[in-house]
Scaffold this motif. Structure first.
Motif, mmCIF file in Angstrom:
data_model
loop_
_atom_site.group_PDB
_atom_site.id
_atom_site.type_symbol
_atom_site.label_atom_id
_atom_site.label_comp_id
_atom_site.label_asym_id
_atom_site.label_seq_id
_atom_site.Cartn_x
_atom_site.Cartn_y
_atom_site.Cartn_z
ATOM 1 N N LEU A 24 44.680 26.885 47.097
ATOM 2 C CA LEU A 24 45.579 27.966 46.793
ATOM 3 C C LEU A 24 45.713 28.252 45.321
ATOM 4 C CD1 LEU A 24 48.101 29.480 47.944
ATOM 5 C CD2 LEU A 24 49.368 27.975 47.670
ATOM 6 N N ALA A 25 45.586 27.339 44.598
ATOM 7 C CA ALA A 25 45.426 27.412 43.357
ATOM 8 C C ALA A 25 44.146 28.248 42.849
ATOM 9 C CB ALA A 25 45.528 26.434 42.496
ATOM 10 N N ALA A 26 43.215 28.114 43.575
ATOM 11 C CA ALA A 26 41.555 28.589 43.023
ATOM 12 C C ALA A 26 41.480 30.047 43.611
ATOM 13 C CB ALA A 26 40.855 27.704 43.593
ATOM 14 N N MET A 27 42.576 30.386 44.497
ATOM 15 C CA MET A 27 42.391 31.786 44.842
ATOM 16 C C MET A 27 43.514 32.784 44.414
ATOM 17 S SD MET A 27 41.472 31.316 49.141
ATOM 18 C CE MET A 27 40.773 32.695 49.163
ATOM 19 N N GLY A 28 43.041 34.013 44.432
ATOM 20 C CA GLY A 28 43.879 35.073 43.604
ATOM 21 C C GLY A 28 43.932 35.308 42.329
ATOM 22 N N GLN A 29 42.915 34.622 41.566
ATOM 23 C CA GLN A 29 42.764 34.644 40.360
ATOM 24 C C GLN A 29 42.678 36.088 39.767
ATOM 25 O OE1 GLN A 29 44.314 32.190 38.169
ATOM 26 N NE2 GLN A 29 45.050 31.157 40.145
ATOM 27 N N TYR A 30 43.177 37.040 39.676
ATOM 28 C CA TYR A 30 43.057 38.379 39.587
ATOM 29 C C TYR A 30 41.942 38.432 38.040
ATOM 30 C CZ TYR A 30 43.804 40.904 43.604
ATOM 31 O OH TYR A 30 43.694 41.195 45.057
ATOM 32 N N PRO A 31 42.436 37.819 37.194
ATOM 33 C CA PRO A 31 41.743 38.225 35.877
ATOM 34 C C PRO A 31 40.447 37.828 36.002
ATOM 35 C CG PRO A 31 43.889 37.103 35.382
ATOM 36 C CD PRO A 31 43.575 36.986 36.851
ATOM 37 N N GLU A 32 40.015 36.663 36.576
ATOM 38 C CA GLU A 32 38.545 36.256 36.862
ATOM 39 C C GLU A 32 37.924 37.004 37.722
ATOM 40 O OE1 GLU A 32 34.676 34.730 36.691
ATOM 41 O OE2 GLU A 32 36.298 34.526 35.174
ATOM 42 N N LEU A 33 38.627 37.411 38.775
ATOM 43 C CA LEU A 33 38.013 38.409 39.906
ATOM 44 C C LEU A 33 37.601 39.557 39.396
ATOM 45 C CD1 LEU A 33 40.309 37.255 42.845
ATOM 46 C CD2 LEU A 33 38.009 36.635 42.711
ATOM 47 N N GLY A 34 38.527 40.224 38.363
ATOM 48 C CA GLY A 34 38.127 41.354 37.845
ATOM 49 C C GLY A 34 37.088 41.409 37.157
ATOM 50 N N ARG A 35 36.806 40.401 36.125
ATOM 51 C CA ARG A 35 35.725 40.243 35.453
ATOM 52 C C ARG A 35 34.263 40.135 36.091
ATOM 53 N NH1 ARG A 35 39.590 37.262 32.353
ATOM 54 N NH2 ARG A 35 38.706 35.585 33.301
ATOM 55 N N ARG A 36 34.456 39.391 37.077
ATOM 56 C CA ARG A 36 33.321 39.076 38.080
ATOM 57 C C ARG A 36 32.942 40.282 38.686
ATOM 58 N NH1 ARG A 36 34.181 34.579 42.464
ATOM 59 N NH2 ARG A 36 35.009 36.243 43.772
ATOM 60 N N THR A 37 33.868 40.778 39.380
ATOM 61 C CA THR A 37 33.595 42.265 40.026
ATOM 62 C C THR A 37 32.787 43.372 39.142
ATOM 63 O OG1 THR A 37 35.256 41.616 41.638
ATOM 64 C CG2 THR A 37 34.373 44.034 41.557
ATOM 65 N N ALA A 38 33.463 43.362 37.886
ATOM 66 C CA ALA A 38 32.860 44.355 36.958
ATOM 67 C C ALA A 38 31.698 44.196 36.660
ATOM 68 C CB ALA A 38 33.874 44.514 35.656
ATOM 69 N N ALA A 39 31.401 42.653 36.470
ATOM 70 C CA ALA A 39 29.712 42.282 36.152
ATOM 71 C C ALA A 39 29.178 42.711 37.239
ATOM 72 C CB ALA A 39 29.962 40.959 35.656
ATOM 73 N N GLN A 40 29.414 42.795 38.302
ATOM 74 C CA GLN A 40 28.546 42.921 39.734
ATOM 75 C C GLN A 40 28.218 44.369 39.772
ATOM 76 O OE1 GLN A 40 31.094 40.832 42.683
ATOM 77 N NE2 GLN A 40 29.501 39.320 42.911
ATOM 78 N N ILE A 41 29.223 45.411 39.396
ATOM 79 C CA ILE A 41 29.092 46.929 39.465
ATOM 80 C C ILE A 41 28.524 47.437 38.211
ATOM 81 C CG2 ILE A 41 30.002 48.987 40.074
ATOM 82 C CD1 ILE A 41 32.502 47.499 41.537
ATOM 83 N N LYS A 42 27.153 47.676 38.409
ATOM 84 C CA LYS A 42 26.674 48.274 37.074
ATOM 85 C C LYS A 42 27.254 49.414 36.383
ATOM 86 C CE LYS A 42 21.799 49.852 35.593
ATOM 87 N NZ LYS A 42 20.462 50.265 36.096
ATOM 88 N N GLY A 43 27.469 49.170 35.140
ATOM 89 C CA GLY A 43 28.088 50.258 34.441
ATOM 90 C C GLY A 43 29.396 50.606 34.607
ATOM 91 N N SER A 44 30.226 49.859 35.466
ATOM 92 C CA SER A 44 31.593 49.785 35.317
ATOM 93 C C SER A 44 32.319 49.442 34.340
ATOM 94 C CB SER A 44 31.998 48.804 36.844
ATOM 95 O OG SER A 44 31.930 47.231 36.313
ATOM 96 N N LYS A 45 33.495 49.945 34.347
ATOM 97 C CA LYS A 45 34.567 49.672 33.290
ATOM 98 C C LYS A 45 35.787 49.053 33.876
ATOM 99 C CE LYS A 45 37.522 51.863 29.962
ATOM 100 N NZ LYS A 45 37.862 53.482 29.440
#
Length: 333
Positions: free
Chosen positions: A284-305
């Motif tokens: 439960l503590a490991a999931m839903g961590q939006y700060p990290e999820l946002g950074r990870r997703t932005a790194a996956q989408i080329k050129g995203s902001k």
């Protein structure tokens, strides 16, 4: 100067939002929210899904200022309906955009058929709507579940996607990894027990720093449905669309997104679909961590902001409309 203009505009929008009186909500509402007024006229697109006639509701709002010839599509979250985009619609139309806001089949004023729900089908329905309206290309903006749908739309129809905006989308992680499976029947049984109190308790999690009374405007219509004889239709659709989210992740496909993309992430969001099913505290503590999820997703989408909004929860466009609108409009220009 442009940044100052957006800041001032956002501040005025926030004041307008605070001053907006809540809509009158009947004590009981049927499966398609008949008798509940949306902020702009509602039209319907006839569809046929699994040999069943289905109506898809939508608002098509023209530019309120000089039209710039561009269209923005706003896609709602699972526990919401198109009307909660009201202030975003006003901001966009004031900036010259045409704004199309569908209620996806299974939600809001749209029909709630007992069918197999999929993001592919919802994306196809949305494309059909845009084709019917003569919109060849649009900016796709998705909040929460709408972010999963907007991503699927951009993957299926890149030629029709001008830009992609994801506002605290769910699906940045695969819920099947940490959330125990439940059958549709189990999910439906839980949904049938919904009350205003249980819905209020869940919606309060969207605001980690305190539930604002203004949010009742978007909660009370859902609560009113629980008191109507047609609520079993709503509960069934809710269970089927929960299964859709669980079974159809997009988290493995962000690297395939080829359109300009903005992520607007409230940093205090900890939303996990099916959180109540998780028994292990570490999971439960490991999931839903939006700060990290946002950074990870932005790194996956080329050129995203990525625009990180400190101190904001799951619904930036309601919790801090000024900051949300400023980030959105700056990206669209």
């Amino acid at each position: 100067m442009l940044r100052l203009l957006f800041t001032c505009f956002g501040f005025l929008a926030a004041l307008a939002c605070l001053a907006q009186p809540a809509s009158t909500v009947p004590a009981s509402l049927n499966a398609t929210l008949d008798g509940y007024a949306y902020p702009f006229p509602v039209s319907y697109l006839p569809l046929k899904l699994e040999a069943k006639p289905v109506r898809m509701a939508y608002m098509d709002v023209p530019a309120a200022a000089k039209a710039n010839g561009r269209t923005v599509v706003l896609l709602h979250g699972k526990n919401f309906f198109g009307a909660y985009w009201r202030e975003t619609i006003k901001a966009l139309t004031a900036a010259g955009f045409r704004v199309v806001v569908p209620d996806q089949v299974g939600f809001g004023k749209s029909d709630k058929p007992d069918i197999h729900y999929s993001f592919h089908q919802l994306a196809q329905n949305t494309r059909r709507l845009l084709d019917t309206l003569g919109v060849r290309k649009a900016v796709m903006v998705g909040h929460s579940m709408g972010g999963m749908l907007a991503t699927r739309f951009a993957l299926m129809y890149p030629e029709a996607t001008e830009k992609l905006v994801l506002e605290n989308p769910i699906g940045l992680e695969d819920y099947r990894v940490g959330v125990p499976y439940q059958t549709i029947a189990q999910a439906e049984a839980t949904e049938l027990k919904s009350t205003e109190a249980s819905i209020r308790k869940y919606h309060a999690t969207y605001y980690p720093h305190g539930y604002p009374a203004a949010h009742d405007e978007w909660l009370l219509p859902l609560a009113a449905q629980t008191r109507h004889p047609e609520f079993p239709q709503v509960a069934r659709a809710n269970a089927l669309t929960f299964d859709m989210i669980y079974q159809q992740p997009v988290s493995y496909e962000f690297s395939r997104v080829q359109v300009p993309t903005l992520l607007i992430i409230g940093q205090d969001d900890r939303t996990v679909v099916g959180k109540g099913l998780i028994k292990d505290p570490q999971t439960l503590a490991a999931m839903g961590q939006y700060p990290e999820l946002g950074r990870r997703t932005a790194a996956q989408i080329k050129g995203s902001k990525l625009v990180a909004l400190p101190g904001i929860g799951h619904i930036p466009h309601l919790e801090d409309p000024g900051k949300f609108q400023a980030a959105l409009l700056a990206f669209l220009w």
